[in-house]
Design a protein around this motif. Structure first.
Motif, PDB file in Angstrom:
ATOM      1  N   ARG A   1       6.514   3.584   2.799  1.00 53.28           N
ATOM      2  CA  ARG A   1       5.617   3.454   1.636  1.00 53.28           C
ATOM      3  C   ARG A   1       4.505   2.447   1.877  1.00 53.28           C
TER       4      ARG A   1
ATOM      5  N   VAL B   1      -0.515   3.304   4.639  1.00 50.84           N
ATOM      6  CA  VAL B   1      -1.514   4.049   3.872  1.00 50.84           C
ATOM      7  C   VAL B   1      -2.120   5.108   4.796  1.00 50.84           C
ATOM      8  N   PRO B   2      -1.866   6.396   4.516  1.00 52.46           N
ATOM      9  CA  PRO B   2      -2.381   7.425   5.421  1.00 52.46           C
ATOM     10  C   PRO B   2      -3.894   7.585   5.293  1.00 52.46           C
TER      11      PRO B   2
ATOM     12  N   ALA C   1      -2.423   5.981  10.059  1.00 48.31           N
ATOM     13  CA  ALA C   1      -2.151   5.228   8.836  1.00 48.31           C
ATOM     14  C   ALA C   1      -2.407   3.753   9.122  1.00 48.31           C
TER      15      ALA C   1
ATOM     16  N   ARG D   1      -1.391  -0.337   7.693  1.00 45.21           N
ATOM     17  CA  ARG D   1      -0.567  -1.183   6.837  1.00 45.21           C
ATOM     18  C   ARG D   1      -1.307  -2.498   6.615  1.00 45.21           C
TER      19      ARG D   1
ATOM     20  N   GLN E   1      -8.086   2.178  -1.256  1.00 48.03           N
ATOM     21  CA  GLN E   1      -7.166   3.138  -0.621  1.00 48.03           C
ATOM     22  C   GLN E   1      -5.720   2.680  -0.794  1.00 48.03           C
ATOM     23  N   CYS E   2      -5.504   1.365  -0.657  1.00 54.59           N
ATOM     24  CA  CYS E   2      -4.157   0.818  -0.860  1.00 54.59           C
ATOM     25  C   CYS E   2      -3.707   1.021  -2.301  1.00 54.59           C
TER      26      CYS E   2
ATOM     27  N   HIS F   1      -2.763   4.632  -2.894  1.00 52.81           N
ATOM     28  CA  HIS F   1      -1.544   5.011  -2.175  1.00 52.81           C
ATOM     29  C   HIS F   1      -0.313   4.351  -2.792  1.00 52.81           C
TER      30      HIS F   1
ATOM     31  N   ALA G   1       0.658   6.024  -5.855  1.00 52.76           N
ATOM     32  CA  ALA G   1       1.216   7.369  -5.621  1.00 52.76           C
ATOM     33  C   ALA G   1       2.656   7.318  -5.124  1.00 52.76           C
ATOM     34  N   VAL G   2       3.021   6.274  -4.360  1.00 59.99           N
ATOM     35  CA  VAL G   2       4.394   6.212  -3.821  1.00 59.99           C
ATOM     36  C   VAL G   2       5.335   5.408  -4.721  1.00 59.99           C
TER      37      VAL G   2
END
Ligand code: FE
Length: 160
Positions: free
Chosen positions: A22, A25-26, A32, A34, A140-141, A144, A147-148
């Motif tokens: 998790r 971040v793709p 990805a 981190r 973006q973080c 993401h 979303a997770v």
């Protein structure tokens, strides 16, 4: 001597290699990042970049400097004749343009990059296709982590 009241809060990550998908971040099907340190106050960021797969990852220009330390796997730039592997350090000077390639190998690639200013992505003709800076990285973080299920504000611990 007393700690200055204006000093920022320290940031400590006990296990940057923690096995928690998790936190990654793709940004493409095989790439990805981190976040480790997102400096909104000074306009740079430090993150782990991970590539699981091979091929051309991106062609880009750096308006600011970059420091990189490879932790796992290997990678190279088409424009240079060296290959970064675990333990390799790289300084990328402002103004450099290069194309990151990961060759087929048994191991994923993980590199810690400290990127100042921005990443300016280029197509084959040299035209700008996208730009990332610390603020787009934070966004973006946020998206993401929301979303997770970690929550958008999970990113705040990495921001100074
Ligand atoms: Fe670069």
């Amino acid at each position: 001597m007393l700690r200055d009241p204006l000093a920022l809060k320290e940031l400590f990550i006990a296990r940057s290699d923690a096995d928690d998908e998790r936190l990654w971040v793709p940004v493409s099907p095989i790439t990805a990042f981190r976040p480790m340190f997102l400096s909104a106050s000074q306009g740079y960021w430090i993150s782990l970049t991970r590539v699981r797969g091979h091929g051309v990852i991106s062609r880009h220009r750096h308006p600011g400097l970059v420091h990189g330390m490879t932790l796992k796997g290997s990678w190279r730039y088409l424009e240079h004749d060296w290959v970064a592997q675990a333990g390799s350090y790289i300084f990328e000077p402002p103004g450099d343009v290069h194309t990151l390639v990961v060759d087929e190998g048994p191991e994923e690639m993980v590199t810690m990059f400290q990127i100042h200013g921005a990443m300016v992505y280029l197509d084959d003709a040299g035209a700008v296709t996208a730009v990332d800076d610390v603020f787009t990285r934070i966004e973006q973080c946020r998206a993401h982590f929301a979303a997770v299920g970690l929550g958008a504000d999970y990113v705040d611990q990495f921001v100074r």
